[in-house]
Motif scaffolding. Structure first.
Motif, PDB file in Angstrom:
ATOM      1  N   SER A  96       0.828  -1.208   0.000  1.00  0.00           N
ATOM      2  CA  SER A  96       0.000   0.000   0.000  1.00  0.00           C
ATOM      3  C   SER A  96       0.861   1.257   0.000  1.00  0.00           C
ATOM      4  O   SER A  96       1.978   1.265   0.518  1.00  0.00           O
ATOM      5  CB  SER A  96      -0.907   0.024   1.229  1.00  0.00           C
ATOM      6  OG  SER A  96      -1.916  -0.944   1.120  1.00  0.00           O
ATOM      7  N   TYR A  97       0.310   2.320  -0.543  1.00  0.00           N
ATOM      8  CA  TYR A  97       0.941   3.629  -0.524  1.00  0.00           C
ATOM      9  C   TYR A  97       1.020   4.086   0.930  1.00  0.00           C
ATOM     10  O   TYR A  97       0.038   3.998   1.671  1.00  0.00           O
ATOM     11  CB  TYR A  97       0.101   4.597  -1.370  1.00  0.00           C
ATOM     12  CG  TYR A  97       0.623   5.998  -1.470  1.00  0.00           C
ATOM     13  CD1 TYR A  97       1.926   6.256  -1.890  1.00  0.00           C
ATOM     14  CD2 TYR A  97      -0.195   7.065  -1.153  1.00  0.00           C
ATOM     15  CE1 TYR A  97       2.399   7.563  -1.995  1.00  0.00           C
ATOM     16  CE2 TYR A  97       0.261   8.372  -1.262  1.00  0.00           C
ATOM     17  CZ  TYR A  97       1.565   8.606  -1.673  1.00  0.00           C
ATOM     18  OH  TYR A  97       2.035   9.891  -1.777  1.00  0.00           O
ATOM     19  N   PHE A  98       2.182   4.582   1.365  1.00  0.00           N
ATOM     20  CA  PHE A  98       2.404   4.884   2.777  1.00  0.00           C
ATOM     21  C   PHE A  98       1.408   5.894   3.347  1.00  0.00           C
ATOM     22  O   PHE A  98       1.050   5.809   4.524  1.00  0.00           O
ATOM     23  CB  PHE A  98       3.850   5.332   3.025  1.00  0.00           C
ATOM     24  CG  PHE A  98       4.174   6.732   2.578  1.00  0.00           C
ATOM     25  CD1 PHE A  98       4.146   7.783   3.490  1.00  0.00           C
ATOM     26  CD2 PHE A  98       4.521   6.997   1.255  1.00  0.00           C
ATOM     27  CE1 PHE A  98       4.464   9.065   3.087  1.00  0.00           C
ATOM     28  CE2 PHE A  98       4.831   8.279   0.845  1.00  0.00           C
ATOM     29  CZ  PHE A  98       4.804   9.324   1.762  1.00  0.00           C
ATOM     30  N   LYS A  99       0.932   6.816   2.545  1.00  0.00           N
ATOM     31  CA  LYS A  99      -0.046   7.784   3.052  1.00  0.00           C
ATOM     32  C   LYS A  99      -1.392   7.112   3.321  1.00  0.00           C
ATOM     33  O   LYS A  99      -2.103   7.487   4.254  1.00  0.00           O
ATOM     34  CB  LYS A  99      -0.193   8.969   2.100  1.00  0.00           C
ATOM     35  CG  LYS A  99       1.035   9.866   2.115  1.00  0.00           C
ATOM     36  CD  LYS A  99       0.828  11.115   1.303  1.00  0.00           C
ATOM     37  CE  LYS A  99       2.083  11.982   1.393  1.00  0.00           C
ATOM     38  NZ  LYS A  99       1.900  13.283   0.757  1.00  0.00           N
ATOM     39  N   ASP A 102      -0.909   5.388   6.635  1.00  0.00           N
ATOM     40  CA  ASP A 102      -1.018   6.363   7.726  1.00  0.00           C
ATOM     41  C   ASP A 102      -2.480   6.675   8.045  1.00  0.00           C
ATOM     42  O   ASP A 102      -2.878   6.717   9.213  1.00  0.00           O
ATOM     43  CB  ASP A 102      -0.284   7.657   7.366  1.00  0.00           C
ATOM     44  CG  ASP A 102       1.226   7.504   7.329  1.00  0.00           C
ATOM     45  OD1 ASP A 102       1.753   6.474   7.830  1.00  0.00           O
ATOM     46  OD2 ASP A 102       1.890   8.417   6.797  1.00  0.00           O
ATOM     47  N   LEU A 103      -3.304   6.894   7.016  1.00  0.00           N
ATOM     48  CA  LEU A 103      -4.722   7.190   7.231  1.00  0.00           C
ATOM     49  C   LEU A 103      -5.453   6.016   7.874  1.00  0.00           C
ATOM     50  O   LEU A 103      -6.284   6.215   8.767  1.00  0.00           O
ATOM     51  CB  LEU A 103      -5.392   7.573   5.913  1.00  0.00           C
ATOM     52  CG  LEU A 103      -4.977   8.914   5.313  1.00  0.00           C
ATOM     53  CD1 LEU A 103      -5.573   9.087   3.913  1.00  0.00           C
ATOM     54  CD2 LEU A 103      -5.382  10.068   6.225  1.00  0.00           C
ATOM     55  N   LYS A 109      -7.151   3.333  14.865  1.00  0.00           N
ATOM     56  CA  LYS A 109      -6.777   3.642  16.245  1.00  0.00           C
ATOM     57  C   LYS A 109      -7.927   4.314  16.967  1.00  0.00           C
ATOM     58  O   LYS A 109      -8.180   4.066  18.140  1.00  0.00           O
ATOM     59  CB  LYS A 109      -5.529   4.528  16.266  1.00  0.00           C
ATOM     60  CG  LYS A 109      -5.019   4.833  17.648  1.00  0.00           C
ATOM     61  CD  LYS A 109      -3.773   5.692  17.581  1.00  0.00           C
ATOM     62  CE  LYS A 109      -3.277   6.017  18.978  1.00  0.00           C
ATOM     63  NZ  LYS A 109      -2.125   6.896  18.966  1.00  0.00           N
ATOM     64  N   LYS A 110      -8.661   5.165  16.260  1.00  0.00           N
ATOM     65  CA  LYS A 110      -9.794   5.876  16.845  1.00  0.00           C
ATOM     66  C   LYS A 110     -10.901   4.905  17.241  1.00  0.00           C
ATOM     67  O   LYS A 110     -11.617   5.135  18.212  1.00  0.00           O
ATOM     68  CB  LYS A 110     -10.353   6.897  15.856  1.00  0.00           C
ATOM     69  CG  LYS A 110      -9.496   8.121  15.695  1.00  0.00           C
ATOM     70  CD  LYS A 110     -10.111   9.066  14.669  1.00  0.00           C
ATOM     71  CE  LYS A 110      -9.224  10.273  14.429  1.00  0.00           C
ATOM     72  NZ  LYS A 110      -9.760  11.140  13.373  1.00  0.00           N
ATOM     73  N   LYS A 111     -11.059   3.834  16.474  1.00  0.00           N
ATOM     74  CA  LYS A 111     -12.142   2.885  16.733  1.00  0.00           C
ATOM     75  C   LYS A 111     -11.786   1.962  17.894  1.00  0.00           C
ATOM     76  O   LYS A 111     -12.376   2.004  18.948  1.00  0.00           O
ATOM     77  CB  LYS A 111     -12.452   2.064  15.486  1.00  0.00           C
ATOM     78  CG  LYS A 111     -13.077   2.888  14.389  1.00  0.00           C
ATOM     79  CD  LYS A 111     -13.383   2.038  13.182  1.00  0.00           C
ATOM     80  CE  LYS A 111     -13.993   2.907  12.092  1.00  0.00           C
ATOM     81  NZ  LYS A 111     -14.321   2.158  10.900  1.00  0.00           N
ATOM     82  N   TRP A 112     -10.817   1.080  17.686  1.00  0.00           N
ATOM     83  CA  TRP A 112     -10.503   0.075  18.694  1.00  0.00           C
ATOM     84  C   TRP A 112      -9.318  -0.770  18.302  1.00  0.00           C
ATOM     85  O   TRP A 112      -8.763  -1.491  19.099  1.00  0.00           O
ATOM     86  CB  TRP A 112     -11.685  -0.858  18.921  1.00  0.00           C
ATOM     87  CG  TRP A 112     -12.297  -1.311  17.632  1.00  0.00           C
ATOM     88  CD1 TRP A 112     -13.397  -0.791  17.041  1.00  0.00           C
ATOM     89  CD2 TRP A 112     -11.842  -2.332  16.732  1.00  0.00           C
ATOM     90  NE1 TRP A 112     -13.654  -1.408  15.845  1.00  0.00           N
ATOM     91  CE2 TRP A 112     -12.711  -2.375  15.637  1.00  0.00           C
ATOM     92  CE3 TRP A 112     -10.779  -3.221  16.752  1.00  0.00           C
ATOM     93  CZ2 TRP A 112     -12.561  -3.244  14.575  1.00  0.00           C
ATOM     94  CZ3 TRP A 112     -10.625  -4.098  15.689  1.00  0.00           C
ATOM     95  CH2 TRP A 112     -11.517  -4.099  14.623  1.00  0.00           C
ATOM     96  N   ASN A 113      -8.994  -0.756  17.058  1.00  0.00           N
ATOM     97  CA  ASN A 113      -8.067  -1.733  16.530  1.00  0.00           C
ATOM     98  C   ASN A 113      -6.688  -1.156  16.309  1.00  0.00           C
ATOM     99  O   ASN A 113      -6.497   0.043  16.303  1.00  0.00           O
ATOM    100  CB  ASN A 113      -8.614  -2.247  15.197  1.00  0.00           C
ATOM    101  CG  ASN A 113      -8.242  -3.679  14.947  1.00  0.00           C
ATOM    102  OD1 ASN A 113      -7.167  -4.103  15.311  1.00  0.00           O
ATOM    103  ND2 ASN A 113      -9.131  -4.408  14.325  1.00  0.00           N
TER     104      ASN A 113
END
Length: 154
Positions: A96-99, A102-103, A109-113
């Motif tokens: 995958s493209y690194f950006k 990052d997204l 992270k905001k969800k739970w995982n």
């Protein structure tokens, strides 16, 4: 291992050969059947049923995605998410493209995982017998370091 194409199949065999109990998932039943035949007596379970795949793993679960970069990665994450719990890990190894990575890291992270990208170099032969594995993400997520070192060793 989500994705039992050439790279996923060979990395799964590599892991099993190093003594790890592993599970594979692919929507294509012919790939699942081919993996079952190739697995022989190794500790590998394979399925085309996502719920069966998730339930075959112990918690916390590590899910390595070896699917094409882009929209397929997002689709797999969307399909996996309802079945995963806090501290389950998703590792994207599909170039995958690194950006985008990052997204996805921020979003999950905001969800739970937890999520990170892990490049695999060396092609089919490397995946099977000792790939160059380049994980990127938070240090605390590198709990599988020993496992990664085992499958990277030649």
């Amino acid at each position: 291992m989500v994705g039992l194409g050439v790279m996923g199949r060979n990395l799964l065999l590599n892991m099993a050969d190093h003594g790890f109990s592993v599970a594979g998932f692919d929507k294509d039943p012919t790939k699942v059947e081919a993996m079952r035949k190739e697995a022989e007596k190794r500790d590998i379970s394979c399925t085309a049923n996502l719920k069966e795949f998730i339930s075959s793993m112990s918690f916390p679960r590590t899910n390595i995605l070896l699917v094409p970069a882009g929209a397929p990665v997002d689709l797999v994450i969307k399909e996996l998410s309802p079945h995963l719990q806090k501290d389950d890990l998703i590792i994207d190894s599909g170039n995958s493209y690194f950006k985008d990575t990052d997204l996805r890291t921020i979003s999950l992270k905001k969800k739970w995982n937890t999520f990170y990208g892990m490049g695999i170099s060396g092609g089919e032969e490397g995946a099977r017998h000792g790939a160059s594995i380049m994980p990127g993400g938070l240090k605390k997520l590198m709990k599988s370091k020993t496992n990664l070192e085992a499958v990277a060793a030649r």
